[in-house]
Scaffold this active site. Structure first.
Site, short mmCIF file in Angstrom:
data_model
loop_
_atom_site.label_atom_id
_atom_site.label_comp_id
_atom_site.label_asym_id
_atom_site.label_seq_id
_atom_site.Cartn_x
_atom_site.Cartn_y
_atom_site.Cartn_z
N LYS A 107 4.40 1.34 -12.27
CA LYS A 107 3.07 1.73 -11.80
C LYS A 107 3.06 3.14 -11.21
O LYS A 107 2.00 3.73 -11.04
CB LYS A 107 2.55 0.73 -10.78
N ASP A 108 4.24 3.67 -10.88
CA ASP A 108 4.32 5.04 -10.36
C ASP A 108 3.68 6.06 -11.31
O ASP A 108 3.03 6.99 -10.85
CB ASP A 108 5.79 5.44 -10.12
#
Ligand SMILES: *Cc1c(COP(=O)(O)O)cnc(C)c1O
Length: 431
Positions: A107-108
């Protein structure tokens, strides 16, 4: 590029509006009006291009009409401050490692890109991002927005209900990130955020936005690493189109892979790996989409009973279940199988999967046909699930330094009740 709503009852939006609002007025998800195809030359050259170069080309195709190239390329460079490498772990199986970012989960990429796009679109008044989290989303969003000027983030999390590692990842940051420890459950956190968005009075005082995964600026950049993975395979002499297997919860990550294929990326077919939350798998069987309450599993970031990006997939394939089936097959991996797979993969290949990656590996290994080559995503580092992983494997798991660093930080959070008035008063006093 204009964006339309999957519910078809809202006006088309500019990129700016789609990013700032997140969701369309009719509660639909924004879809780009067209999906640009990259030129044949791009695909001839891709094996020689770096991750950043590939990503800039993909970003140009989607966002180039709306953002000048210099700004857009800077945003891409800043987003990709880490690699998403691909390794061969078996004769026909490659792993695409997506956990090299600040919070050690995929998700970064989306969170970092979205933070920068939001800052780019914000004018003089600061934007306040409200995010309710049960764990991973809060850490990716908080770290994605850390130090981004013009944006303040409030992470609401349920007291005592997130793992210590997850809690550290958003309570120790400081700067423009404030953690609000809510005396309630995740649903209470979500209700507070929803109430704030509906509070016209509050919105007149401060600009509010959400950072959940339905935002186009969060899901689309995830297509970057699929281009990179296929390019790396080509560089290694593999010219056939691979099968791509994505461990899925809300289906944002798979959706980005499907978009990459629509842009021309050669992918033979897709596998959506689910844990025991099998709504999508069941949909593939009979064409009926039946959302249901989620159940808790070892791969908890995929515990989703009503995947929000299903609407995008449905739209992408013309609302035709056969068309969906022609591109994507499904798999369900239950907790017992996750445990067995982690042990088996480690003893057969020496590769240590996390519970989410284990769903991907299992689904790919079982689903790969003769002669096919496949890539599965490893979406989080196994050390993020330290206690469970050590219990399953009886191994002592190395904790990467940047994860350990979070755990050393000082927890700073603001304790709040679950009543809306107290939350609103706190927000107003923080302006
Ligand atoms: C969020 C998450 C997923 C699921 O991704 P979706 O885009 O929601 O399908 C899988 N693995 C990990 C580790 C995650 O954090």
């Amino acid at each position: 590029m204009m964006y339309y709503s999957t519910n078809g009852k809202a006006p088309e939006a500019t990129l700016r509006k789609a990013v700032v609002n997140g969701l369309a007025e009719d509660r639909g998800l924004y879809m780009p009006r067209r999906i640009p195809r990259l030129p044949a030359r791009f695909f001839e050259d891709m094996a020689q291009m770096s991750f950043q170069e590939l990503s800039c080309a993909v970003a140009d195709a989607f966002f180039g009409e709306d953002i000048p190239a210099d700004d857009l390329h800077r945003i891409v460079q800043e987003t990709l401050s880490f690699d998403c490498p691909t390794y061969q772990i078996e004769e026909n199986i490659w792993v695409l490692e997506l956990f090299h970012g600040p919070t050690l989960a995929f998700k970064d990429v989306g969170a970092r890109f979205m933070a920068r796009l939001l800052a780019y679109f914000s004018d003089n008044s600061p934007v306040n991002v409200l995010v309710a989290t049960s764990g991973d989303t809060g850490s990716a969003v908080a770290n994605g927005f850390l130090g981004v000027e013009g944006v303040r983030v409030f992470v609401l999390y349920p007291k005592g209900k997130v793992s210590p590692i997850q809690e550290c990842q958003f309570t120790t940051l400081g700067q423009n990130i404030t953690a609000l420890e809510i005396d309630g459950c995740f649903d209470d956190c979500q209700a507070l955020v929803k109430n704030a968005f509906m509070d016209a009075d509050l919105r007149a005082k401060m600009k509010l936005t959400s950072a959940n995964s339905i935002n186009v600026a969060r899901f689309l950049p995830q297509s970057f690493y699929y281009f990179n993975a296929v390019a790396r395979l080509r560089r290694a002499g593999i010219s056939e189109a691979p099968v791509i297997c994505v461990p899925s919860g809300n289906f944002g990550n798979l959706c980005a892979a499907l978009f990459a294929a629509e842009m021309g990326l050669p992918v033979k077919r897709f596998i959506a790996a689910n844990n025991s939350n099998r709504v999508f798998y069941d949909f593939l069987q009979d064409g009926q989409y039946r959302p249901r309450p989620s159940i808790q599993t070892l791969a908890n970031a995929m515990d989703v009973g009503d995947p929000s990006n299903f609407a995008r997939i449905w739209e992408l394939y013309g609302r035709d279940a056969d068309a969906v089936r022609a591109h994507i097959s499904g798999a369900v991996v239950d907790d017992k199988t996750i445990e067995r797979t982690i042990l088996e993969c480690y003893s057969d290949t020496g590769y240590l999967l996390d519970p989410h990656g284990a769903c991907g590996y299992r689904a790919l290994k079982d689903g790969l046909r003769d002669g096919e080559k496949g890539i599965f995503c490893e979406t989080a580092h196994p050390a993020k699930f330290l206690e469970k992983m050590e219990e399953i494997t009886a191994l002592e798991i190395d904790v990467p330094q940047r994860l350990a660093a979070f755990m050393k930080g000082t927890k700073q959070s603001v304790p709040l009740g679950k009543d809306y008035e107290g939350f609103r008063d706190y927000l107003v006093s923080s302006i």
